[in-house]
Each structure stands twice: as C-alpha cells, then as structure tokens.
Design an enzyme around this catalytic site. Structure first.
Site, PDB file in Angstrom:
ATOM      1  N   HIS A   9       0.834  -1.204   0.000  1.00  0.00           N
ATOM      2  CA  HIS A   9       0.000   0.000   0.000  1.00  0.00           C
ATOM      3  C   HIS A   9       0.866   1.251   0.000  1.00  0.00           C
ATOM      4  O   HIS A   9       2.036   1.236   0.408  1.00  0.00           O
ATOM      5  CB  HIS A   9      -0.935   0.008   1.212  1.00  0.00           C
ATOM      6  CG  HIS A   9      -0.198   0.028   2.524  1.00  0.00           C
ATOM      7  ND1 HIS A   9       0.372   1.170   3.038  1.00  0.00           N
ATOM      8  CD2 HIS A   9       0.061  -0.955   3.406  1.00  0.00           C
ATOM      9  CE1 HIS A   9       0.950   0.898   4.188  1.00  0.00           C
ATOM     10  NE2 HIS A   9       0.783  -0.395   4.436  1.00  0.00           N
ATOM     11  N   GLY A  10       0.294   2.354  -0.453  1.00  0.00           N
ATOM     12  CA  GLY A  10       0.995   3.624  -0.449  1.00  0.00           C
ATOM     13  C   GLY A  10       1.257   4.126   0.968  1.00  0.00           C
ATOM     14  O   GLY A  10       0.744   3.589   1.950  1.00  0.00           O
ATOM     15  N   SER A  12       1.088   5.761   4.369  1.00  0.00           N
ATOM     16  CA  SER A  12      -0.113   6.016   5.162  1.00  0.00           C
ATOM     17  C   SER A  12       0.139   7.060   6.246  1.00  0.00           C
ATOM     18  O   SER A  12       1.282   7.447   6.525  1.00  0.00           O
ATOM     19  CB  SER A  12      -0.582   4.710   5.826  1.00  0.00           C
ATOM     20  OG  SER A  12       0.281   4.354   6.887  1.00  0.00           O
ATOM     21  N   ARG A  59      -6.128   1.277   3.798  1.00  0.00           N
ATOM     22  CA  ARG A  59      -4.990   1.803   3.050  1.00  0.00           C
ATOM     23  C   ARG A  59      -4.679   0.981   1.791  1.00  0.00           C
ATOM     24  O   ARG A  59      -4.176   1.521   0.808  1.00  0.00           O
ATOM     25  CB  ARG A  59      -3.758   1.934   3.949  1.00  0.00           C
ATOM     26  CG  ARG A  59      -3.351   0.681   4.713  1.00  0.00           C
ATOM     27  CD  ARG A  59      -2.359   1.083   5.806  1.00  0.00           C
ATOM     28  NE  ARG A  59      -1.840  -0.021   6.605  1.00  0.00           N
ATOM     29  CZ  ARG A  59      -2.428  -0.516   7.684  1.00  0.00           C
ATOM     30  NH1 ARG A  59      -3.614  -0.027   8.074  1.00  0.00           N
ATOM     31  NH2 ARG A  59      -1.869  -1.482   8.391  1.00  0.00           N
ATOM     32  N   GLU A  84      -2.840  -7.397   7.285  1.00  0.00           N
ATOM     33  CA  GLU A  84      -1.651  -7.053   8.057  1.00  0.00           C
ATOM     34  C   GLU A  84      -1.434  -8.067   9.180  1.00  0.00           C
ATOM     35  O   GLU A  84      -2.373  -8.712   9.652  1.00  0.00           O
ATOM     36  CB  GLU A  84      -1.817  -5.646   8.639  1.00  0.00           C
ATOM     37  CG  GLU A  84      -0.686  -5.170   9.517  1.00  0.00           C
ATOM     38  CD  GLU A  84       0.647  -5.131   8.798  1.00  0.00           C
ATOM     39  OE1 GLU A  84       1.235  -6.206   8.592  1.00  0.00           O
ATOM     40  OE2 GLU A  84       1.103  -4.023   8.456  1.00  0.00           O
ATOM     41  N   GLY A 156       3.800  -4.626   4.284  1.00  0.00           N
ATOM     42  CA  GLY A 156       5.231  -4.886   4.221  1.00  0.00           C
ATOM     43  C   GLY A 156       5.657  -6.244   4.731  1.00  0.00           C
ATOM     44  O   GLY A 156       6.369  -6.985   4.035  1.00  0.00           O
TER      45      GLY A 156
END
Length: 237
Positions: A9-10, A12, A59, A84, A156
C-alpha cells in the site's frame, strides 16, 4: 503457473507519524500515498491483470482505487489471509517506544520465534499468506491459464514473508528484505520453483540517498520510511 504482482500500500498516515498501525481501523493514505496510488495505473499499464486481490484494510483499498478506476473490468477480491500481521497489544503504539521492548530484538533477529502479545506469531502470519498465494495461483491458472498475471495489494511484513518463501529463505532472514510504500514486487511461479523477478521496485532511487538524520529523528521523510522495525520496514505498516 501465474505471475504474482505484489503491491505494498501507499504511504499512510501511520507511516508519517511513526505508529505501528497493524489492523487499527481508519488508517488512510497520506497525501504522498495518494499520489503514489494515482501513479500506479501508469506503472502497470502494460500488464494484463486477471484479478486484483486486496487486504481488507483501508490503506490497501485506497491504493487500488485509481487502478480499478482505470480498469473498470478488473475484478477486485478481498482476502483476509493477506491482512496485516496481527500485532495485538503493539498495534497503535509508537515505533520509537517499541524499540525498548525486549520482544523487538526477537522480532529483528529471530522472527520465527516472535509472537505478539494479544496477536499472532510471525510464523502464523507467513503461513496464512503463503496459503493464500498457493490458493490464488491455482484459481487464477484454472480460470485464466498458466501465463496469467494477477495482483495482490498487501502490507510490508506480508510481502517480505512471501518473498522469503519464494527464495527458500528462512523466516529468520526476512528482515533483510525491504519493500517501500507502493513498491512493486513480482514472483513468477512455476511447477518446480518460484522466481523473484522484481523486488520493491518504485521506479524512484531517491531512497538510496544518504539519510537525513533530522528527518529520521522527526519520524518523517524518506529516512524513516525505510527504517521501520516491524510492519515491513519503511516506517511501519
């Protein structure tokens, strides 16, 4: 077997504030993250995508928004197995204060032994993510053929654990992998083995510049983005 495009995701609001967001609701892309998401359709323009699969968190869905707008026929699926990591009691805490926790050394040096209080272990996180990819590989190949390409937007630590699996690397070494916000990682799966063909590609080499220590201390900017202890590096998830 298919090729998997993994998109983190970009950036946040949690990244810029130095918080380990985990599964905390309401964590959105910040201004830079929105710009990263807006650039994603052009970066992937030449790639035919069979399906897009997303973590359920806001996100990730925001990151895929511009891509879905640009490709009205692209089907979006949500899979909780690429959610996540459940950081449990650590969720919502500042990364700076978590650095003093004895568990943090285990997370960094021996993650296969790390289990978050009130959450899950990193082994459990990797196992569910790998199972999701194996499942989607089979589904995409059955429906779209062995040469198909599909996309997952995730986090991540999830992406790093999938890369470690693809490389036959022990989970204890996965902290050596770095994937920045809105980076693209590609794994080509075959009958005998996967091939890592892209890793953390942003098309921008600015993060390789010398660190700005003032920005790092402030918990913002490019330096903090790539130094997060958990949450995938790059300033937490």
């Amino acid at each position: 077997m298919p090729t998997l495009i993994l998109v983190r995701h970009g950036r946040s609001t949690a990244n810029t504030s130095g918080v380990l967001a985990g599964r905390t609701p309401g964590v959105a892309l910040d201004e830079r993250g929105a710009a990263q998401a807006a650039a994603l359709p052009a970066r992937l323009a030449r790639i035919p995508l069979a399906v897009a699969v997303s973590s359920p968190l806001q996100r990730c869905r925001e990151t895929l928004g511009p891509l879905l707008d640009a490709r009205p026929g692209l089907r979006l699926e949500t899979d909780d197995r690429i959610n996540e990591c459940d950081y449990g009691d650590w969720s919502g805490r500042k990364l700076a204060e978590l650095g003093d926790e004895p568990l943090m050394e285990i997370v960094q040096q021996h993650p296969s032994a790390a289990a978050f209080p009130g959450g899950e272990s990193m082994r459990e996180m990797q196992a569910r993510a790998v199972a999701a990819v194996r499942d989607w590989n089979a589904r995409v190949e059955e429906t779209h053929g062995a040469e198909a390409v599909y996309l997952m937007c995730s986090h991540g630590d999830i992406i790093k654990s999938l890369v470690a699996d693809a490389l036959g690397m022990h989970l204890d070494l996965f902290q050596r992998i770095s994937v920045e916000p809105c980076s693209v990682t590609a794994i080509r799966y075959t009958r005998l083995r996967p091939y890592l063909v892209r890793l953390g590609d942003t098309g921008d080499f600015g993060s390789l510049a010398p660190r700005d220590n003032d920005a790092a201390d402030a918990g913002g900017g490019a330096a903090s983005e790539r130094d997060g202890a958990v949450g995938g590096g790059a300033g937490a998830a």
